[in-house]
Design an enzyme around this catalytic site. Structure first.
Site, short mmCIF file in Angstrom:
data_model
loop_
_atom_site.label_atom_id
_atom_site.label_comp_id
_atom_site.label_asym_id
_atom_site.label_seq_id
_atom_site.Cartn_x
_atom_site.Cartn_y
_atom_site.Cartn_z
N LYS A 93 -53.26 -19.26 -25.29
CA LYS A 93 -53.81 -18.38 -24.26
C LYS A 93 -55.12 -17.73 -24.71
CE LYS A 93 -52.31 -14.41 -24.38
NZ LYS A 93 -51.73 -13.06 -24.37
N THR A 94 -55.07 -17.15 -25.92
CA THR A 94 -56.27 -16.48 -26.42
C THR A 94 -57.40 -17.48 -26.63
OG1 THR A 94 -54.73 -15.08 -27.60
CG2 THR A 94 -57.05 -14.79 -28.11
N ARG B 212 -41.33 -15.47 -30.82
CA ARG B 212 -42.22 -15.00 -31.89
C ARG B 212 -42.07 -15.89 -33.12
NH1 ARG B 212 -45.44 -13.73 -29.11
NH2 ARG B 212 -44.00 -14.54 -27.56
N ASP C 34 -56.42 -10.61 -19.36
CA ASP C 34 -55.38 -11.09 -20.28
C ASP C 34 -54.05 -10.43 -19.93
OD1 ASP C 34 -54.25 -12.31 -22.44
OD2 ASP C 34 -55.00 -10.88 -23.91
N GLU C 35 -52.93 -11.05 -20.26
CA GLU C 35 -51.60 -10.48 -20.02
C GLU C 35 -51.44 -10.00 -18.57
OE1 GLU C 35 -49.42 -10.76 -22.33
OE2 GLU C 35 -50.25 -10.26 -24.32
N GLN D 136 -42.86 -13.45 -19.79
CA GLN D 136 -43.08 -12.39 -20.77
C GLN D 136 -43.43 -11.06 -20.12
OE1 GLN D 136 -44.98 -13.56 -24.61
NE2 GLN D 136 -45.53 -15.40 -23.49
#
Length: 721
Positions: free
Chosen positions: A31-32, A598, A218-219, A249
């Site tokens: 994503k980043t 994670r 983002d997010e 998420q």
DNA sequence: AGTCCTATCATTTTT
DNA sequence: TGATAGGACT
């Protein structure tokens, strides 16, 4: 940086440079990478100038990471990267006077504890002290939820029926009034007031729409309704916007985040949106992904998708049921020690995740005793500490003389003989004269006070004024030092033996101000702005060599080779006993999904059948989490853990029984049929097991037909799944 | 006004 | 368990 670093879907997301784009980016799917490559691509191909690009994140940490990563690829001075709240603050510093003349650009940003102090004042003024239902905690939550729902006082009033609701509407009204009087805004206002501004003052909106021609978010799954509204305003003209998020998420529903923003609202608001799904995972093994998916896919409210690992199957997820919370912590400690010994892993490879902060205590105790280095992220935050709040209140008051919350924190700290009664008299005087509380200090002589008190008040008034005038002349580093000196603050902590921790915290604050002054060259106002929006998470340092302990919420966005998820019990994780089809339960499932994803290589799930709560003498019993029923059994391997924490040993010399603390902890690591690797003999299969724990023996048939009996303790076997 | 002691309460997660 | 708020005492 080059386009060939990207997979097809990522490439598609980067190259869509006109119009709205919605990217579903699963955990660990890059994503980043998409966001940073996109900014690089936009600038390199001169599609937009750096200053025309705005990137919004939720945490300062995410913002500075993104800034850093873009900077490495291309010269990008002028790209605006910030959190929703910091961008909101920036807009307000410039335009708040256009919204309401009573505000000035030097406004203070109030956090939760400041809000509660205001509410406490109001409760007293309305004489509601004796009602349990009007407590600051509850009212703060109420007011936040009104604001999240964009409800004005009128909206609340019109829905209010009965004594309690009418009072709450009144409290809301007074609260808003007081913020304006204090020249202060709360966190929600940083989003809401810019929206009001844009509605009222079209030219300010136009100015920002012309400035930021490309917007990245983002997010996106964490946005609440006002945040989405703000984005819609900013992108409303050109509609050049990319939002990236993962509905699986979405874990901030309790704070107003609206999962529908990503599921439906974005496509409703931007009908021409291109939709892209990133389903290739570069972080975890397939077993971990399957386990996580098998739980979260039970949710009704989610977009259909499934992650595929680029890493291969990997080991099974270990499930370790334990007797109680202490044993759970020991099982974690032992697993880590063992892993370090066998695989030469480092402390920073491990993270211990839990649902509530309170669970960290027992783990800390055990780790301390076992000599395992750890660092806790979260808990009581540095800038929330009382001594820090007090010292900062001096700085805040000097910047904003109207801030009564700051004034009340320090008017009698350190003690200068101005008690509650005197403050009340001053407050009445201020109301009578229609001036601020601070201005009322100069008229203290009109009140019947002792001479000593009058002197004390006028000294305080003069000093604060003096520093207010010095504000533009001194940098924040110097200013802070003279303030500590003038008001005897350092002296107070230094000479008080029980306040040594607090003294040290003041020193830490001092060095953080020094650092700020040296690196950014900013003044006091800039420093206060920065820390108002700071969280401890922002300076979590993954490079230090210690085990990380944190809540699942705090872990979002991070990754670790090995992850332990603790407290998998009904009522704890999932937290509440709620209907398993409810929204709240679905959010708990997503939380579990976040926790498990994670992990890069190994994941451990732990539960305890008895757990101590509130530090009470007795323990209460728990049943295993529903998630352990839902999780795909093929991904799991149950490990039996038996702690021998104390052992009675008979001394052969005198026949006496002694209690020995912590001898050995027994672990059943192997089962018949397991594939193992031996340094000398190579790969083999376990055909027989003898005994358990320390002295367990295994019979192995190796690939070349060789059969061996080995003692687990010495054999240094590594299991291969 | 200031200090010290006892009682009470909290545990969901936080920009 | 640990923080903190409120009451009694100096």
């Amino acid at each position: 940086m080059k386009l060939s670093d990207l997979n097809n879907e990522q490439l598609k997301a980067v190259k869509a440079t006109k119009g709205p784009v919605l990217v579903f980016a699963g955990a660990g799917s890059g994503k980043t990478r998409v966001l940073t490559y996109k900014v690089w691509y936009l600038i390199k191909n001169k599609i937009y100038l750096p200053k025309e690009i705005l990137a919004l994140t939720f945490t300062n940490k995410a913002a500075s990471e993104m800034r850093e990563r873009i900077n490495k690829s291309i010269k990008c001075d002028g790209v605006t990267v910030g959190t929703f709240h910091s961008i909101g603050a920036r807009i307000l510093r410039k335009y708040i006077k256009n919204l309401d003349k009573r505000y000035s650009s030097g406004f203070t940003i109030y956090d939760g504890s400041d809000q509660k102090l205001i509410l406490k004042e109001i409760i007293e003024e309305l004489d509601l002290n004796n009602y349990k239902e009007f407590n600051p905690n509850l009212l703060q939550a109420k007011i936040d939820s009104f604001k999240n729902a964009s409800m004005s006082v009128k909206d609340v009033q019109s829905e209010a029926n009965g004594f309690e609701n009418k009072k709450i509407a009144k409290i809301y009204d007074l609260y808003l009034e007081k913020l304006i009087q204090n020249n202060a805004v709360d966190f929600n206002d940083l989003i809401l007031l810019p929206i009001q501004l844009f509605k009222k003052n079209k030219s300010s909106l136009k100015a920002y729409q012309n400035l930021w021609k490309y917007i990245l978010v983002d997010e996106f799954q964490d946005t609440n309704s006002p945040q989405f509204k703000l984005i819609s305003f900013l992108a409303g003209g050109h509609k050049n916007i990319t939002v990236v998020g993962d509905d699986d998420q979405s874990i901030y529903g309790w704070r107003g985040a609206n999962i529908d923003n990503i599921l439906t609202n974005f496509k409703d608001t931007f009908p021409k949106a291109v939709e892209i799904k990133l389903e290739k995972n570069y972080r975890s093994t397939q077993r971990i992904l399957d386990g996580a998916w098998s739980v979260v896919s039970n949710n009704a409210n989610r977009a259909e998708k499934k992650l595929v690992a680029t890493k291969g199957q990997g080991e099974r997820i270990s499930l370790i049921p334990t007797g109680n919370d202490k044993e759970e912590a020991l099982a974690v400690a032992d697993s880590i020690k063992k892993d370090i010994k066998i695989n030469k892993s480092k402390f920073q490879d491990f993270a211990i995740l839990y649902r509530t902060n309170a669970q960290s205590r027992i783990i800390e105790q055990i780790f301390m005793r076992e000599g395992l280095p750890y660092s806790i992220v979260g808990g009581t935050k540095f800038y929330d500490r009382k001594e820090i709040k007090n010292v900062l209140a001096y700085l805040i008051l000097i910047c904003n003389l109207n801030d009564n919350v700051a004034l009340k924190r320090i008017i009698n700290f350190p003690v200068r003989g101005i008690g509650e009664k005197t403050i009340k008299l001053l407050n009445d005087l201020a109301n009578k004269k229609k001036i601020s509380l601070f201005e009322s200090l100069q008229f203290a002589k009109e009140l019947k006070l002792r001479n000593k008190q009058c002197d004390s008040i006028s000294n305080f008034y003069d000093s604060i004024n003096k520093f207010h005038d010095l504000l533009e002349k001194l940098d924040c580093k110097e200013l802070f030092r003279v303030i500590l000196e003038e008001f005897n603050i350092e002296y107070y902590y230094k000479n008080n033996p029980v306040e040594q921790d607090r003294y040290n915290n003041i020193q830490e604050l001092k060095s953080s101000i020094d650092y700020f002054a040296e690196t950014s060259g900013g003044g006091l106002r800039e420093f206060l702005q920065e820390i108002a929006l700071y969280t401890d998470l922002d300076d979590w340092n993954s490079k230090q060599n210690s085990i990380t302990l944190m809540t699942v919420h705090a872990a979002k966005g991070l990754e670790f080779p090995t992850v332990f998820i603790t407290g998998l019990e009904q009522g704890l994780f999932p937290l509440m006993r709620v209907d398993d089809s409810s929204d709240q339960f679905e959010e708990e499932r997503r939380l579990f999904y976040v926790a498990l994803t994670r992990a890069m290589e190994k994941a451990y799930l732990l539960n305890a059948y008895y757990r101590r709560r509130f530090g009470s003498q007795s323990t209460s019993s728990f049943i295993q989490s529903d998630f352990l029923n839902e999780i795909n059994k093929d991904s799991l391997k149950v490990k039996k853990y038996k702690s021998v924490y104390t052992k009675r040993i008979v001394n052969s010399a005198n026949g006496k029984t002694v209690k020995m603390a912590r001898t050995v902890t027994e672990f059943d690591d192997f089962a018949v049929g397991d594939m193992v690797q031996h340094n000398l003999f190579g790969v083999g299969t376990i055909i027989v097991l003898n005994g358990a724990g320390e002295n367990q023996k295994v019979g192995i048939e190796f690939k070349d037909g060789l059969k061996k009996k080995l003692i687990v303790k010495y054999a240094n076997l590594k299991r291969i799944d």
